[in-house]
Design a protein around this motif. Structure first.
Motif, PDB file in Angstrom:
ATOM      1  N   TYR A 198      33.282  32.892  35.519  1.00 47.06           N
ATOM      2  CA  TYR A 198      33.051  31.458  35.773  1.00 47.06           C
ATOM      3  C   TYR A 198      34.042  30.922  36.803  1.00 47.06           C
ATOM      4  N   ALA A 199      35.194  31.563  36.931  1.00 50.40           N
ATOM      5  CA  ALA A 199      36.189  31.131  37.917  1.00 50.40           C
ATOM      6  C   ALA A 199      35.659  31.250  39.340  1.00 50.40           C
ATOM      7  N   ARG A 200      34.679  32.093  39.549  1.00 53.21           N
ATOM      8  CA  ARG A 200      34.077  32.190  40.883  1.00 53.21           C
ATOM      9  C   ARG A 200      33.339  30.903  41.243  1.00 53.21           C
ATOM     10  N   THR A 201      32.912  30.162  40.214  1.00 55.59           N
ATOM     11  CA  THR A 201      32.181  28.914  40.431  1.00 55.59           C
ATOM     12  C   THR A 201      33.079  27.701  40.277  1.00 55.59           C
ATOM     13  N   ARG A 222      45.127  37.544  31.747  1.00 54.66           N
ATOM     14  CA  ARG A 222      45.147  38.399  32.947  1.00 54.66           C
ATOM     15  C   ARG A 222      43.759  38.534  33.550  1.00 54.66           C
ATOM     16  N   GLU A 223      42.797  38.792  32.681  1.00 56.64           N
ATOM     17  CA  GLU A 223      41.432  38.950  33.179  1.00 56.64           C
ATOM     18  C   GLU A 223      40.882  37.637  33.741  1.00 56.64           C
ATOM     19  N   ALA A 224      41.153  36.544  33.064  1.00 55.73           N
ATOM     20  CA  ALA A 224      40.633  35.245  33.505  1.00 55.73           C
ATOM     21  C   ALA A 224      41.146  34.855  34.876  1.00 55.73           C
ATOM     22  N   LEU A 225      42.416  35.136  35.138  1.00 56.55           N
ATOM     23  CA  LEU A 225      43.068  34.688  36.375  1.00 56.55           C
ATOM     24  C   LEU A 225      43.160  35.806  37.411  1.00 56.55           C
ATOM     25  N   LYS A 226      42.472  36.872  37.194  1.00 57.12           N
ATOM     26  CA  LYS A 226      42.639  38.072  38.018  1.00 57.12           C
ATOM     27  C   LYS A 226      42.465  37.807  39.507  1.00 57.12           C
ATOM     28  N   HIS A 227      41.527  36.970  39.855  1.00 55.82           N
ATOM     29  CA  HIS A 227      41.252  36.703  41.272  1.00 55.82           C
ATOM     30  C   HIS A 227      41.741  35.315  41.690  1.00 55.82           C
ATOM     31  N   LEU A 228      42.484  34.672  40.821  1.00 55.61           N
ATOM     32  CA  LEU A 228      42.973  33.331  41.124  1.00 55.61           C
ATOM     33  C   LEU A 228      44.488  33.301  41.356  1.00 55.61           C
TER      34      LEU A 228
END
Length: 233
Positions: A198-201, A222-228
């Motif tokens: 959902y972080a992609r959106t 870690r997984e939630a913020l991996k690309h943030l």
């Protein structure tokens, strides 16, 4: 032999023709599977499914469900169950995709009881039903978020992966909050995956959610913020 038996037999025969014992042993070890594999990789299986499902059309909803259950319940090899899942998503039977199939998908989730089965059904079948019929589906998934079975709970958490702007934030929040204290690896990983997707959106919403939920496990964060950026080491 009726249409259901013909399809099931063709699927089994096709897998047998493609069997690779060396790959089968590797796949079984990787999945930690009690059930044997034929050793058929996904691209080969997809081609087989396209051919078999095209050559053996099912005339009605009852035969569709019967074929899925035969492949699933009578499976001797794991790929037979993969084909059962493939059959549920075959475009020729899209017209039968509604909330009345939930008992079928629930059986596949609970008896499959491993991520390779559950995740596909949760995201591509249950998630699609949710977006098509929120009134009926949302209460079911809210109940599943508190279920004793961890695979129903994981389904409630991850079923909106790929939903993007159609994500029901209230349902996502409720499913995560119901499971954020659980020590189960698959639930923690699933929470992180759902948030990361959902972080992609809505990256700002996910950052704020993580900050507001200190009970989330380090793995989930870690997984939630991996690309943030900002994930815990």
């Amino acid at each position: 032999m009726d249409e259901v038996d013909e399809l099931v037999q063709a699927a089994r025969s096709g897998l047998a023709e493609l069997a690779d014992p060396v790959r089968a042993a590797h796949m079984r070890r990787y999945l930690k599977s009690a059930m044997d594999f034929r050793g058929v990789y996904k691209p080969e299986r997809v081609k087989l499914a396209r051919r078999v499902f095209g050559e053996h059309p099912l005339p009605d909803r009852d035969s569709f469900v019967a074929a899925v259950l035969a492949l699933w319940r009578e499976a001797a090899f794991r790929e037979e169950r993969y084909l059962a899942i493939d059959l549920t998503g075959h475009r020729a039977y899209a017209r039968w995709q509604d909330h009345s199939l939930m008992p079928l998908y629930e059986e596949m989730i609970v008896t499959g009881a491993w991520w390779d089965y559950v995740d596909d059904v949760a995201i591509h079948r249950v998630g699609s039903l949710l977006r098509a019929d929120r009134e009926r589906m949302t209460p079911v998934l809210r109940r599943w978020a508190h279920d004793e079975d961890r695979w129903r709970r994981r389904t409630a958490v991850i079923c909106q992966v790929t939903a993007k702007a159609d994500t029901d934030r209230d349902l996502l929040t409720a499913a995560i909050e119901a499971n954020q204290d659980d020590q189960d690896f698959f639930l923690r990983k699933g929470i992180g995956w759902a948030l990361r997707d959902y972080a992609r959106t809505e990256p700002d919403w996910v950052r704020a959610f993580v900050e507001a939920h200190p009970a989330l496990s380090p793995l989930s964060v870690r997984e939630a913020l991996k690309h943030l950026g900002g994930g815990q080491p």
